[in-house]
Design an enzyme around this catalytic site. Structure first.
Site, PDB file in Angstrom:
ATOM      1  N   HIS A   1      -3.897  -5.222   0.063  1.00  0.00           N
ATOM      2  CA  HIS A   1      -3.520  -5.797   1.356  1.00  0.00           C
ATOM      3  C   HIS A   1      -3.589  -7.327   1.313  1.00  0.00           C
ATOM      4  O   HIS A   1      -4.648  -7.912   1.528  1.00  0.00           O
ATOM      5  CB  HIS A   1      -4.448  -5.277   2.450  1.00  0.00           C
ATOM      6  CG  HIS A   1      -4.083  -3.923   2.944  1.00  0.00           C
ATOM      7  ND1 HIS A   1      -3.367  -3.706   4.099  1.00  0.00           N
ATOM      8  CD2 HIS A   1      -4.306  -2.689   2.425  1.00  0.00           C
ATOM      9  CE1 HIS A   1      -3.187  -2.410   4.286  1.00  0.00           C
ATOM     10  NE2 HIS A   1      -3.752  -1.769   3.271  1.00  0.00           N
TER      11      HIS A   1
ATOM     12  N   CYS B   1       0.829  -1.205   0.000  1.00  0.00           N
ATOM     13  CA  CYS B   1       0.000   0.000   0.000  1.00  0.00           C
ATOM     14  C   CYS B   1       0.869   1.263   0.000  1.00  0.00           C
ATOM     15  O   CYS B   1       1.431   1.619  -1.027  1.00  0.00           O
ATOM     16  CB  CYS B   1      -0.982  -0.030   1.168  1.00  0.00           C
ATOM     17  SG  CYS B   1      -2.467   0.949   0.874  1.00  0.00           S
TER      18      CYS B   1
ATOM     19  N   GLU C   1      -2.588  -9.471   3.474  1.00  0.00           N
ATOM     20  CA  GLU C   1      -2.939 -10.131   4.737  1.00  0.00           C
ATOM     21  C   GLU C   1      -4.452 -10.358   4.822  1.00  0.00           C
ATOM     22  O   GLU C   1      -4.921 -11.264   5.510  1.00  0.00           O
ATOM     23  CB  GLU C   1      -2.434  -9.312   5.928  1.00  0.00           C
ATOM     24  CG  GLU C   1      -3.293  -8.161   6.369  1.00  0.00           C
ATOM     25  CD  GLU C   1      -3.245  -6.973   5.430  1.00  0.00           C
ATOM     26  OE1 GLU C   1      -4.063  -6.049   5.585  1.00  0.00           O
ATOM     27  OE2 GLU C   1      -2.380  -6.950   4.524  1.00  0.00           O
TER      28      GLU C   1
END
Length: 367
Positions: free
Chosen positions: A343, A257, A345
């Site tokens: 993202h 990001c 994760e």
């Protein structure tokens, strides 16, 4: 029902549009840049994501708060959003594992909120007109007072916020005897990013945003992770210089990001403020190296210049957004450095992209 939930509240946009609703959370007044999240679940993870610092979030789901809040479901040590807007913000909840109601949580975290808003109409307006500042108040509905306060709110364009949310102290996670050490630059890192590294065997040491690279040398990391974070990357000269220094060392680097934007800027690729950004857990991205598509979690209001990426001799594109063809991933041609705008994760969200952590671990082991 809490008495505060019967109070009227007002939402005023920078362009003069006004929406009336009911108060939720803390009674008060708050300002920030309005944005919307298209996810249907994971509201607590969204509220505690440091990348949302300075923003007032519209949740697209019709009901928010219906499964309460749980201490374990956080991405940082506090709620980071400046305000919350919903169609139905629920005080009652049904999850047995929950610790508190959303109302109690937002009161404790001092978050001014409003609901009873036609969020569909509001999101369509933001999608058409673009991101802008707004003000929510459950203290007053006097528009002249609110307009005056709103005029004092700084634009997100040119606003450096990463150092505001970064850790103040160095801390560590994982097994200190691990064969793989990762230095993490915290520009607003989410807890589950660190978990994704430690679950793969990495020992991570997390550093404040403005830590000089020389101060990390005693840790002798095998790789560097450049985190997500809020605000405009353009004024972050200190972050760009840090990334340039890491690249000179030739060790693996992975950025997410804001980290993606800093890697681009370190290679002479400028960033720009997007019309209304990408936020949600259902954004389709194509890995053009493998040809596979991923459903991704995203939260960003800035992007990297696509034409400058295509002209660059130093980097190549690895991922593109299938909705608008924006650049979602790059890697350097002659150094072990790569980044993605989304993202991986994915908390909340599908885990299609967690392979990127495996790739980073593999790069460090090969090195």
């Amino acid at each position: 029902m809490s008495e505060s939930l019967t109070k009227p509240a007002v939402l005023l946009l920078e362009d003069g549009n006004v929406f009336y609703g009911k108060a939720f959370g803390k009674t008060g007044t708050t300002t920030g840049e309005i944005c919307f999240n298209t996810g249907m679940t994971g509201y607590q993870e969204v509220f505690t994501d440091p990348s949302y610092y300075g923003q007032v979030v519209i949740m697209n789901a019709a009901h928010v708060g219906n499964y309460g809040v749980k201490a374990a479901d956080v991405e940082s040590n506090s709620v980071k959003i400046k305000g919350l807007i919903g169609r139905n913000l629920e005080e009652r909840y049904s999850r047995l594992q929950a610790d508190h109601s959303l109302q109690q949580y937002l009161e404790e975290q001092q978050v001014v909120s409003i609901h009873g808003i036609d969020t569909r109409a509001l999101v369509v307006h933001i999608r058409t007109s673009g991101a802008m500042n707004c003000i929510i108040s459950s203290e007053t509905t006097d528009l002249s007072i609110l307009k005056s306060k709103l005029a004092e709110t700084p634009s997100m364009n040119g606003l450096e916020l990463a150092s505001v949310v970064s850790t103040r102290e160095v801390y560590e996670m994982g097994n200190p005897h691990s064969a793989t050490r990762v230095a993490v630059y915290d520009f607003g890192v989410k807890k589950n990013i660190l978990n994704c590294l430690t679950e793969r065997g990495a020992y991570v040491r997390v550093y404040p945003a403005k830590t000089a690279l020389e101060q990390i040398e005693d840790f002798n990391p095998h790789g560097y992770f450049i985190s997500n974070g809020p605000g405009d990357p353009a004024p972050m000269d200190y972050g760009v210089q840090t990334v340039k220094g890491i690249l000179q060392k030739g060790k693996p680097l992975f950025g997410i990001c804001l980290g993606h934007q800093l890697l681009a800027m370190a290679n002479g690729i400028p960033t720009f403020k997007m019309h209304h950004g990408h936020r949600g857990l259902n954004h389709p991205v194509k890995n053009i190296i493998t040809g596979r598509s991923e459903i991704t979690t995203q939260n960003h209001g800035f992007g990297i210049d696509p034409e400058a990426v295509k002209k660059s001799q130093a980097v190549e594109i690895t991922h593109i957004n299938l909705n608008d063809d924006s650049i979602e991933g790059i890697r350097m041609k002659d150094k072990p450095a790569f980044s993605v705008q989304y993202h991986p994760e994915s908390t909340p969200g599908p885990h299609d992209s967690r392979y990127l952590f495996d790739e980073f671990m593999g790069m460090m082991k090969e090195g």
